[in-house]
Design a protein around this motif. Sequence first.
Motif, PDB file in Angstrom:
ATOM      1  N   VAL A   1       0.846  -1.200   0.000  1.00 22.09           N
ATOM      2  CA  VAL A   1       0.000   0.000   0.000  1.00 22.09           C
ATOM      3  C   VAL A   1       0.876   1.243   0.000  1.00 22.09           C
ATOM      4  N   LYS A   2       1.901   1.253   0.855  1.00 21.24           N
ATOM      5  CA  LYS A   2       2.742   2.443   0.967  1.00 21.24           C
ATOM      6  C   LYS A   2       3.542   2.720  -0.301  1.00 21.24           C
ATOM      7  N   THR A   3       4.117   1.684  -0.903  1.00 24.69           N
ATOM      8  CA  THR A   3       5.020   1.917  -2.038  1.00 24.69           C
ATOM      9  C   THR A   3       4.336   1.862  -3.392  1.00 24.69           C
ATOM     10  N   GLU A   4       3.341   1.013  -3.555  1.00 26.64           N
ATOM     11  CA  GLU A   4       2.709   0.837  -4.866  1.00 26.64           C
ATOM     12  C   GLU A   4       1.428   1.656  -5.025  1.00 26.64           C
ATOM     13  N   LEU A   5       0.604   1.701  -3.999  1.00 20.68           N
ATOM     14  CA  LEU A   5      -0.693   2.355  -4.123  1.00 20.68           C
ATOM     15  C   LEU A   5      -0.675   3.810  -3.673  1.00 20.68           C
ATOM     16  N   MET A   6       0.173   4.127  -2.705  1.00 18.40           N
ATOM     17  CA  MET A   6       0.193   5.490  -2.162  1.00 18.40           C
ATOM     18  C   MET A   6       1.632   5.985  -1.990  1.00 18.40           C
TER      19      MET A   6
END
Length: 108
Positions: A77-82
């Motif tokens: 979530v932190k690196t790919e989505l946001m």
Amino acid sequence: MDDRDREKIYSRRVRAGKRTYFFDVKSTRTNDYYLTITESRRHPQGEGFIYEKHKMFLYKEDFDKFVEALQETVEHVKTELMPDVDFTQFVQRERDEQDDFASELKWE
């Protein structure tokens, strides 16, 4: 004997706005240990509040798989989505909320 009757060995509370998470280590009759993760959400009702709780049980044979999957998911979530979100802002906000809560507890 249900979960409420088990001895609590260790407990950690995490406040998160209207939610509170509880991480409790409990023992079995055979002196084995397991983890309960409880989400408690506060909802206004009349003059007060009611608490809705959801509980999950995690057993020792699943600890490593659970932690690994949780870390991978959060990292995704932190690196790919946001990738543009500064997640450190939430740590500072949490500190500020704790300071606000502590100031409310001053005795006069």
